[in-house]
Write a protein that holds these residues in place. Sequence first.
Motif, PDB file in Angstrom:
ATOM      1  N   PRO A  30       0.812  -1.224   0.000  1.00  0.00           N
ATOM      2  CA  PRO A  30       0.000   0.000   0.000  1.00  0.00           C
ATOM      3  C   PRO A  30       0.851   1.283   0.000  1.00  0.00           C
ATOM      4  CG  PRO A  30      -0.841  -1.557   1.621  1.00  0.00           C
ATOM      5  CD  PRO A  30       0.466  -2.096   1.117  1.00  0.00           C
ATOM      6  N   LEU A  31       1.929   1.277   0.764  1.00  0.00           N
ATOM      7  CA  LEU A  31       2.810   2.448   0.817  1.00  0.00           C
ATOM      8  C   LEU A  31       3.501   2.667  -0.523  1.00  0.00           C
ATOM      9  CD1 LEU A  31       4.179   4.705   2.452  1.00  0.00           C
ATOM     10  CD2 LEU A  31       5.891   3.034   3.158  1.00  0.00           C
ATOM     11  N   LEU A  32       4.004   1.586  -1.117  1.00  0.00           N
ATOM     12  CA  LEU A  32       4.677   1.703  -2.410  1.00  0.00           C
ATOM     13  C   LEU A  32       3.706   2.166  -3.492  1.00  0.00           C
ATOM     14  CD1 LEU A  32       6.870  -1.520  -2.244  1.00  0.00           C
ATOM     15  CD2 LEU A  32       7.654   0.849  -2.018  1.00  0.00           C
ATOM     16  N   GLU A  33       2.481   1.681  -3.443  1.00  0.00           N
ATOM     17  CA  GLU A  33       1.470   2.112  -4.411  1.00  0.00           C
ATOM     18  C   GLU A  33       1.133   3.583  -4.230  1.00  0.00           C
ATOM     19  OE1 GLU A  33      -1.763  -0.624  -3.810  1.00  0.00           O
ATOM     20  OE2 GLU A  33      -0.917  -2.095  -5.210  1.00  0.00           O
ATOM     21  N   SER A  34       1.078   4.046  -2.974  1.00  0.00           N
ATOM     22  CA  SER A  34       0.742   5.454  -2.721  1.00  0.00           C
ATOM     23  C   SER A  34       1.816   6.393  -3.265  1.00  0.00           C
ATOM     24  CB  SER A  34       0.516   5.700  -1.230  1.00  0.00           C
ATOM     25  OG  SER A  34       1.734   5.675  -0.524  1.00  0.00           O
ATOM     26  N   HIS A  35       3.053   5.931  -3.304  1.00  0.00           N
ATOM     27  CA  HIS A  35       4.141   6.736  -3.868  1.00  0.00           C
ATOM     28  C   HIS A  35       4.366   6.438  -5.344  1.00  0.00           C
ATOM     29  CE1 HIS A  35       6.147   7.346   0.333  1.00  0.00           C
ATOM     30  NE2 HIS A  35       5.077   8.104   0.168  1.00  0.00           N
ATOM     31  N   GLY A  36       3.646   5.445  -5.865  1.00  0.00           N
ATOM     32  CA  GLY A  36       3.815   5.070  -7.270  1.00  0.00           C
ATOM     33  C   GLY A  36       5.199   4.512  -7.562  1.00  0.00           C
ATOM     34  N   ARG A  37       5.746   3.768  -6.604  1.00  0.00           N
ATOM     35  CA  ARG A  37       7.139   3.323  -6.711  1.00  0.00           C
ATOM     36  C   ARG A  37       7.330   1.822  -6.604  1.00  0.00           C
ATOM     37  NH1 ARG A  37      10.565   7.257  -8.644  1.00  0.00           N
ATOM     38  NH2 ARG A  37      10.036   9.240  -7.689  1.00  0.00           N
ATOM     39  N   ILE A  38       6.343   1.033  -6.948  1.00  0.00           N
ATOM     40  CA  ILE A  38       6.512  -0.429  -6.871  1.00  0.00           C
ATOM     41  C   ILE A  38       7.625  -0.877  -7.810  1.00  0.00           C
ATOM     42  CG2 ILE A  38       5.424  -2.648  -7.388  1.00  0.00           C
ATOM     43  CD1 ILE A  38       2.811  -1.495  -6.323  1.00  0.00           C
ATOM     44  N   ASP A  39       7.631  -0.379  -9.043  1.00  0.00           N
ATOM     45  CA  ASP A  39       8.666  -0.777 -10.007  1.00  0.00           C
ATOM     46  C   ASP A  39      10.056  -0.363  -9.535  1.00  0.00           C
ATOM     47  OD1 ASP A  39       6.740  -1.871 -11.657  1.00  0.00           O
ATOM     48  OD2 ASP A  39       6.639  -0.132 -12.989  1.00  0.00           O
ATOM     49  N   THR A  40      10.165   0.807  -8.941  1.00  0.00           N
ATOM     50  CA  THR A  40      11.453   1.279  -8.427  1.00  0.00           C
ATOM     51  C   THR A  40      11.960   0.357  -7.324  1.00  0.00           C
ATOM     52  OG1 THR A  40      10.827   3.552  -8.957  1.00  0.00           O
ATOM     53  CG2 THR A  40      12.625   3.261  -7.381  1.00  0.00           C
ATOM     54  N   PHE A  41      11.075  -0.008  -6.403  1.00  0.00           N
ATOM     55  CA  PHE A  41      11.437  -0.909  -5.315  1.00  0.00           C
ATOM     56  C   PHE A  41      11.887  -2.258  -5.859  1.00  0.00           C
ATOM     57  CE2 PHE A  41      10.721  -3.772  -1.733  1.00  0.00           C
ATOM     58  CZ  PHE A  41      11.223  -3.039  -0.672  1.00  0.00           C
ATOM     59  N   GLU A  42      11.128  -2.784  -6.831  1.00  0.00           N
ATOM     60  CA  GLU A  42      11.474  -4.080  -7.425  1.00  0.00           C
ATOM     61  C   GLU A  42      12.826  -4.029  -8.137  1.00  0.00           C
ATOM     62  OE1 GLU A  42       8.116  -5.160  -9.848  1.00  0.00           O
ATOM     63  OE2 GLU A  42       6.948  -5.802  -8.105  1.00  0.00           O
ATOM     64  N   THR A  43      13.138  -2.913  -8.768  1.00  0.00           N
ATOM     65  CA  THR A  43      14.450  -2.763  -9.408  1.00  0.00           C
ATOM     66  C   THR A  43      15.557  -2.832  -8.360  1.00  0.00           C
ATOM     67  OG1 THR A  43      13.537  -1.476 -11.226  1.00  0.00           O
ATOM     68  CG2 THR A  43      15.907  -1.233 -10.805  1.00  0.00           C
ATOM     69  N   GLY A  44      15.357  -2.164  -7.234  1.00  0.00           N
ATOM     70  CA  GLY A  44      16.341  -2.224  -6.155  1.00  0.00           C
ATOM     71  C   GLY A  44      16.562  -3.640  -5.664  1.00  0.00           C
ATOM     72  N   VAL A  45      15.470  -4.376  -5.502  1.00  0.00           N
ATOM     73  CA  VAL A  45      15.571  -5.760  -5.031  1.00  0.00           C
ATOM     74  C   VAL A  45      16.295  -6.631  -6.054  1.00  0.00           C
ATOM     75  CG1 VAL A  45      14.260  -7.847  -4.425  1.00  0.00           C
ATOM     76  CG2 VAL A  45      13.532  -5.624  -3.541  1.00  0.00           C
ATOM     77  N   LYS A  46      15.958  -6.473  -7.337  1.00  0.00           N
ATOM     78  CA  LYS A  46      16.601  -7.293  -8.382  1.00  0.00           C
ATOM     79  C   LYS A  46      18.108  -7.084  -8.393  1.00  0.00           C
ATOM     80  CE  LYS A  46      12.965  -6.655 -11.566  1.00  0.00           C
ATOM     81  NZ  LYS A  46      12.556  -6.309 -12.911  1.00  0.00           N
TER      82      LYS A  46
END
Length: 127
Positions: A30-46
């Motif tokens: 929910p927090l990542l969606e509110s910032h519109g940053r799910i893809d950014t977070f996933e890139t960091g994890v990858k």
Amino acid sequence: MKNKSLIQLAGLLGALAVGIGAFGAHGLQPLLESHGRIDTFETGVKYHFYHALAMLAVGIWSGFQPDRKWLKPALWSFLVGIIIFSGSLYILSLTGISWLGAITPLGGVAFILGWFFIILAANIDKA
């Protein structure tokens, strides 16, 4: 750093990548969606995970050829890359602090240097 320590560090970083990725996908969605940053977070994890695996390979390689002086700079470059690249993307994703995007490329440069150090380690006989 000894071979055993390199492998343990890679294992710890790999476990963190899995844990951070799982927590992001479930607990932080929910927090990542509110910032519109799910893809950014996933890139960091990858990139975190890819380079934890690269560190594992370097740790194993250094066990077979401990005299390869370029292996340690590769390891440290990958570690710095994880901290700066992935770390800045994690923080950016969770806080929305956009200036962190300016330091992310420094982590990318550290990753690139790590791969060049791998090339040097492979091409220079015990140098």
